[in-house]
Write a protein that holds these residues in place. Structure first.
Motif, PDB file in Angstrom:
ATOM      1  N   ARG A  21      15.505  42.071  62.039  1.00  0.00           N
ATOM      2  CA  ARG A  21      16.809  42.391  61.468  1.00  0.00           C
ATOM      3  C   ARG A  21      16.850  43.048  59.973  1.00  0.00           C
ATOM      4  O   ARG A  21      15.981  42.742  59.318  1.00  0.00           O
ATOM      5  N   THR A  22      18.059  43.382  59.643  1.00  0.00           N
ATOM      6  CA  THR A  22      18.078  44.104  58.279  1.00  0.00           C
ATOM      7  C   THR A  22      18.599  42.874  57.476  1.00  0.00           C
ATOM      8  O   THR A  22      19.003  41.747  58.019  1.00  0.00           O
ATOM      9  N   VAL A  23      18.532  43.233  56.075  1.00  0.00           N
ATOM     10  CA  VAL A  23      18.967  41.992  55.165  1.00  0.00           C
ATOM     11  C   VAL A  23      20.267  41.647  55.433  1.00  0.00           C
ATOM     12  O   VAL A  23      20.830  40.370  55.694  1.00  0.00           O
ATOM     13  N   ALA A  24      21.080  42.505  55.582  1.00  0.00           N
ATOM     14  CA  ALA A  24      22.848  42.453  56.116  1.00  0.00           C
ATOM     15  C   ALA A  24      22.933  41.687  57.209  1.00  0.00           C
ATOM     16  O   ALA A  24      23.640  40.745  57.088  1.00  0.00           O
ATOM     17  N   GLU A  25      22.057  41.725  58.178  1.00  0.00           N
ATOM     18  CA  GLU A  25      22.233  41.078  59.311  1.00  0.00           C
ATOM     19  C   GLU A  25      22.013  39.733  59.285  1.00  0.00           C
ATOM     20  O   GLU A  25      22.600  38.769  59.656  1.00  0.00           O
ATOM     21  N   TRP A  26      20.856  39.329  58.577  1.00  0.00           N
ATOM     22  CA  TRP A  26      20.338  38.070  58.223  1.00  0.00           C
ATOM     23  C   TRP A  26      21.500  37.164  57.486  1.00  0.00           C
ATOM     24  O   TRP A  26      21.582  36.243  57.463  1.00  0.00           O
ATOM     25  N   GLU A  27      21.931  38.210  56.500  1.00  0.00           N
ATOM     26  CA  GLU A  27      22.845  37.220  55.464  1.00  0.00           C
ATOM     27  C   GLU A  27      24.389  36.893  56.442  1.00  0.00           C
ATOM     28  O   GLU A  27      24.620  35.863  56.223  1.00  0.00           O
ATOM     29  N   LYS A  28      24.704  38.057  57.167  1.00  0.00           N
ATOM     30  CA  LYS A  28      25.778  37.350  57.842  1.00  0.00           C
ATOM     31  C   LYS A  28      25.557  36.286  59.008  1.00  0.00           C
ATOM     32  O   LYS A  28      26.310  35.411  58.954  1.00  0.00           O
ATOM     33  N   ARG A  29      24.320  36.233  59.656  1.00  0.00           N
ATOM     34  CA  ARG A  29      23.902  35.185  60.612  1.00  0.00           C
ATOM     35  C   ARG A  29      23.741  33.899  59.841  1.00  0.00           C
ATOM     36  O   ARG A  29      24.263  33.038  60.270  1.00  0.00           O
ATOM     37  N   LEU A  30      23.083  33.750  58.614  1.00  0.00           N
ATOM     38  CA  LEU A  30      23.074  32.616  57.886  1.00  0.00           C
ATOM     39  C   LEU A  30      24.261  32.172  57.272  1.00  0.00           C
ATOM     40  O   LEU A  30      24.579  31.043  57.334  1.00  0.00           O
ATOM     41  N   GLN A  31      25.307  33.123  56.810  1.00  0.00           N
ATOM     42  CA  GLN A  31      26.534  32.744  56.368  1.00  0.00           C
ATOM     43  C   GLN A  31      27.292  32.217  57.544  1.00  0.00           C
ATOM     44  O   GLN A  31      28.030  31.062  57.053  1.00  0.00           O
ATOM     45  N   GLU A  32      27.461  32.721  58.572  1.00  0.00           N
ATOM     46  CA  GLU A  32      27.982  32.056  59.671  1.00  0.00           C
ATOM     47  C   GLU A  32      27.649  30.469  60.259  1.00  0.00           C
ATOM     48  O   GLU A  32      28.302  29.969  60.637  1.00  0.00           O
ATOM     49  N   ALA A  33      26.275  30.403  59.952  1.00  0.00           N
ATOM     50  CA  ALA A  33      25.719  29.034  60.217  1.00  0.00           C
ATOM     51  C   ALA A  33      25.824  28.366  58.967  1.00  0.00           C
ATOM     52  O   ALA A  33      25.126  27.132  59.009  1.00  0.00           O
ATOM     53  N   ASP A  34      26.453  28.845  58.081  1.00  0.00           N
ATOM     54  CA  ASP A  34      26.658  27.700  56.796  1.00  0.00           C
ATOM     55  C   ASP A  34      25.357  27.360  56.214  1.00  0.00           C
ATOM     56  O   ASP A  34      25.219  26.125  55.743  1.00  0.00           O
ATOM     57  N   VAL A  35      24.326  28.270  56.272  1.00  0.00           N
ATOM     58  CA  VAL A  35      23.092  28.082  55.715  1.00  0.00           C
ATOM     59  C   VAL A  35      22.920  28.668  54.016  1.00  0.00           C
ATOM     60  O   VAL A  35      23.282  29.774  53.923  1.00  0.00           O
ATOM     61  N   PRO A  36      22.791  27.918  53.228  1.00  0.00           N
ATOM     62  CA  PRO A  36      22.410  28.395  51.980  1.00  0.00           C
ATOM     63  C   PRO A  36      21.418  29.355  51.720  1.00  0.00           C
ATOM     64  O   PRO A  36      20.390  29.277  52.338  1.00  0.00           O
ATOM     65  N   HIS A  37      21.599  30.747  51.145  1.00  0.00           N
ATOM     66  CA  HIS A  37      20.695  31.434  51.324  1.00  0.00           C
ATOM     67  C   HIS A  37      20.926  32.603  50.326  1.00  0.00           C
ATOM     68  O   HIS A  37      21.934  32.622  49.618  1.00  0.00           O
ATOM     69  N   SER A  38      19.939  33.565  49.995  1.00  0.00           N
ATOM     70  CA  SER A  38      20.022  34.654  48.908  1.00  0.00           C
ATOM     71  C   SER A  38      18.887  35.661  49.261  1.00  0.00           C
ATOM     72  O   SER A  38      17.757  35.182  49.260  1.00  0.00           O
ATOM     73  N   PRO A  39      19.216  36.711  49.367  1.00  0.00           N
ATOM     74  CA  PRO A  39      18.123  37.829  49.566  1.00  0.00           C
ATOM     75  C   PRO A  39      17.278  37.850  48.187  1.00  0.00           C
ATOM     76  O   PRO A  39      17.501  37.574  47.268  1.00  0.00           O
ATOM     77  N   VAL A  40      15.979  38.325  48.361  1.00  0.00           N
ATOM     78  CA  VAL A  40      15.007  38.421  47.358  1.00  0.00           C
ATOM     79  C   VAL A  40      15.335  39.889  47.066  1.00  0.00           C
ATOM     80  O   VAL A  40      14.970  40.877  47.787  1.00  0.00           O
ATOM     81  N   LEU A  41      15.734  40.238  45.528  1.00  0.00           N
ATOM     82  CA  LEU A  41      16.029  41.523  45.360  1.00  0.00           C
ATOM     83  C   LEU A  41      15.010  42.410  44.383  1.00  0.00           C
ATOM     84  O   LEU A  41      14.398  41.538  43.702  1.00  0.00           O
ATOM     85  N   GLY A  42      14.928  43.466  44.534  1.00  0.00           N
ATOM     86  CA  GLY A  42      14.123  44.406  43.623  1.00  0.00           C
ATOM     87  C   GLY A  42      14.889  44.347  42.222  1.00  0.00           C
ATOM     88  O   GLY A  42      15.965  44.090  42.298  1.00  0.00           O
ATOM     89  N   VAL A  43      14.186  44.998  41.192  1.00  0.00           N
ATOM     90  CA  VAL A  43      14.912  44.869  39.951  1.00  0.00           C
ATOM     91  C   VAL A  43      16.079  45.754  39.985  1.00  0.00           C
ATOM     92  O   VAL A  43      17.345  45.608  39.586  1.00  0.00           O
ATOM     93  N   THR A  44      16.008  46.896  40.639  1.00  0.00           N
ATOM     94  CA  THR A  44      17.118  48.047  40.690  1.00  0.00           C
ATOM     95  C   THR A  44      18.418  47.391  41.408  1.00  0.00           C
ATOM     96  O   THR A  44      19.356  47.219  40.946  1.00  0.00           O
ATOM     97  N   ALA A  45      18.011  46.717  42.654  1.00  0.00           N
ATOM     98  CA  ALA A  45      19.158  45.987  43.228  1.00  0.00           C
ATOM     99  C   ALA A  45      19.678  44.817  42.604  1.00  0.00           C
ATOM    100  O   ALA A  45      20.997  44.731  42.654  1.00  0.00           O
TER     101      ALA A  45
END
Length: 92
Positions: free
Chosen positions: A38-62
């Motif tokens: 899945r994409t990062v956005a898809e994982w974020e949505k699924r984890l948020q819906e499941a109330d799982v604390p999370h944050s993507p690992v971002l590169g410097v620019t992002a």
């Protein structure tokens, strides 16, 4: 969320911190196989819906373009003799 079946030896090997450390390559491969589906956005949505604390690992620019960094003015320009000036991290 569901994952592929895991055999009992693997479950035993990963059941505690020592086992996860000793079998880190195997665990990393298992996690990578799932997260690539899945994409990062898809994982974020699924984890948020499941109330799982999370944050993507971002590169410097992002990271510097994130709302968190922008709100804290973490990107600043530094004077330099040759344009354009480099962009550096600022103080939070």
């Amino acid at each position: 969320m569901t994952f592929a079946p895991v055999d009992s030896d693997t479950i035993h090997n990963l059941a505690n911190p020592t086992g996860r450390r000793d079998h880190r390559d195997e665990l990393d491969a298992m996690i990578a196989a799932v997260t690539r589906t899945r994409t990062v956005a898809e994982w974020e949505k699924r984890l948020q819906e499941a109330d799982v604390p999370h944050s993507p690992v971002l590169g410097v620019t992002a990271a510097l373009a994130s709302p968190h960094a922008l709100a804290r003015a973490m990107e600043v320009e530094a004077a330099h003799a040759d344009p354009p000036p480099p962009v550096l991290g600022g103080e939070a």
